[in-house]
Motif scaffolding. Structure first.
Motif: not given
Ligand SMILES: Cc1cc2nc3c(=O)[nH]c(=O)nc-3n(C[C@H](O)[C@H](O)[C@H](O)COP(=O)(O)OP(=O)(O)OC[C@H]3O[C@@H](n4cnc5c(N)ncnc54)[C@H](O)[C@@H]3O)c2cc1C
Length: 384
Positions: A26-51
């Motif tokens: 997760i740290y690596d993904q944040r560092e490389n800009g894949t995502f930024e933390p969000k509230c309610d990310s399991w219902l409203s944070g969409y990233s097919p790349q991360l999946s």
């Protein structure tokens, strides 16, 4: 009264090591800009790349048999991975429902052909499902479901509509609870069947419903003479109610029911540490101690799943307590720190608090309202 027993779980060295592994990922993904933390990310944070990346790591379908693309790991291992993703506010909504409940439902009630076809695609993070329960006149009272499927040669013709369907605009399939026999007022739960509906099939229309933030994550789904082949019936015709209730236990039992605002809680700690104040820290520690209790209950539920126990009553209890907790994080953060919440603010705290406040009303509705859950708990603990 029956007492409710939730087991106490201590993590093993193997589970701690898995936690370090997912944290580093997760740290690596944040560092490389894949995502930024969000509230309610399991219902409203969409990233097919991360999946897809999570699928490659073996972190979707973790408990399923290897022959269906799963990894035969324990429910506690799955708990560790999901908890870390939620705590990090990672955008996991694309695969979340398929991993949490559609896959397990197919594993339990689906045909061999269904398991072989859908589960490996879900496990690599490329096949998404939506939940087709609620309708305009059937929410808490699901027995009022009025979408109707009529038997024809080799399949069924479906008409009706579903509402509040999270992710239907990106999901490939929906598991839909439909009426397949006329309503018998004496036995309202009979005569329902679950179908896998291909959301790209002719006759399916997905219309967006926008949140007050302007975001789009749920929908109205309309069925007009949609043909569903016999192979897409799940389990037994007429057994939909019982199967649907099993699905709800998976839906209610996880850490997403108290961690939707964890990113805000973490940021609140950072903000308060800038100017430590005993009274404010006291308020924060009350939140943290509640979080700790909820967490232990939730891990206990994962252990119940591991032991093959359907944790419906415990899950209803934790969901009721957990969703009120995540709402209160937003409320208490608002009272403790004077800021102007804004979803476009450059300040992380202002952004997270805005997301939390705007999403919070839904926490105690989705997956069963507080009143309905308390009814389940009350009935469940009264001895027969
Ligand atoms: C963010 C979000 C995402 C959602 N995603 C999905 C999804 O993906 N798929 C899906 O199928 N649904 C989804 N839903 C719908 C959700 O499951 C329903 O909103 C919920 O079940 C309540 O139904 P309702 O909205 O029709 O309210 P109603 O059932 O009309 O309830 C209205 C109020 O009356 C109370 N009430 C109703 N019956 C009783 C009773 N017997 N005793 C005491 N009080 C009662 C309720 O607690 C509530 O406060 C989602 C909802 C939200 C907010």
């Amino acid at each position: 009264m029956k007492s409710l027993k939730i087991p106490v779980v201590y993590f093993s060295e193997h589970e701690q090591s898995l936690r370090r592994e997912i944290r580093q990922f997760i740290y690596d993904q944040r560092e490389n800009g894949t995502f930024e933390p969000k509230c309610d990310s399991w219902l409203s944070g969409y990233s097919p790349q991360l999946s897809r990346k999570l699928g490659e790591r073996g972190w979707i379908g973790m408990t399923w048999p290897k022959r269906y693309g799963g990894h035969e790991r324990s429910a506690i291992d799955r708990y560790v991975v999901t908890e870390e993703l939620l705590a990090a506010g990672a955008p996991v909504s694309a695969h979340w429902i398929a991993d949490r409940q559609s896959g397990p439902l197919l594993l339990r009630f689906g045909t061999e052909q269904q398991r072989e076809f859908y589960l490996p695609k879900i496990a690599i993070g490329e096949c998404y499902f939506a939940i087709g329960l609620s309708e305009p006149n059937a929410g808490s009272d699901l027995a009022a479901v009025n979408s109707r499927a009529i038997k024809v040669e080799n399949g069924w013709i479906l008409n009706g509509s579903k509402i509040w369907t999270s992710g239907a605009h990106f999901a490939h399939y929906m598991i839909s609870l439909c009426r397949t026999s006329p309503l018998n007022p004496e036995r309202r739960h009979d005569g329902m069947t679950q179908f896998i509906v291909d959301l790209s099939a002719p006759g399916v229309t997905v219309r967006p419903i926008h949140l007050m933030t302007g975001e789009h994550h749920f929908n109205e789904v309309i069925f007009e003479d949609v043909f569903i082949p016999d192979e897409m019936v799940i389990g037994e015709v007429g057994n939909g109610w019982k199967q649907g209730m099993t699905e709800l236990a998976y839906e209610r039992s996880g850490p997403e029911r108290f961690l939707s605002t964890f990113s805000l809680l973490e940021e609140l700690l950072n903000v308060l540490q800038e100017k430590p104040d005993k009274q404010l820290m006291g308020e924060l520690s009350k939140l943290v101690s509640r979080l700790w209790t909820l967490r232990h209950m939730s891990i206990g539920i994962a252990q119940m799943l591991q032991e093959g126990i359907t944790p419906d009553i415990a899950a209803a209890l934790v969901k009721d307590m957990g969703t009120r907790f995540e709402q209160q994080v937003a409320e208490i953060a608002r009272l403790l720190v004077s800021v102007s919440p804004s979803t476009i603010s450059p300040s992380r705290f202002e952004k997270l608090i805005a997301q939390a406040i705007l999403h919070a009303p839904g926490f105690t509705l989705r997956g069963g309202t507080t009143e309905i859950l308390r009814g389940i708990v009350a009935k469940g603990v009264i001895a027969n």
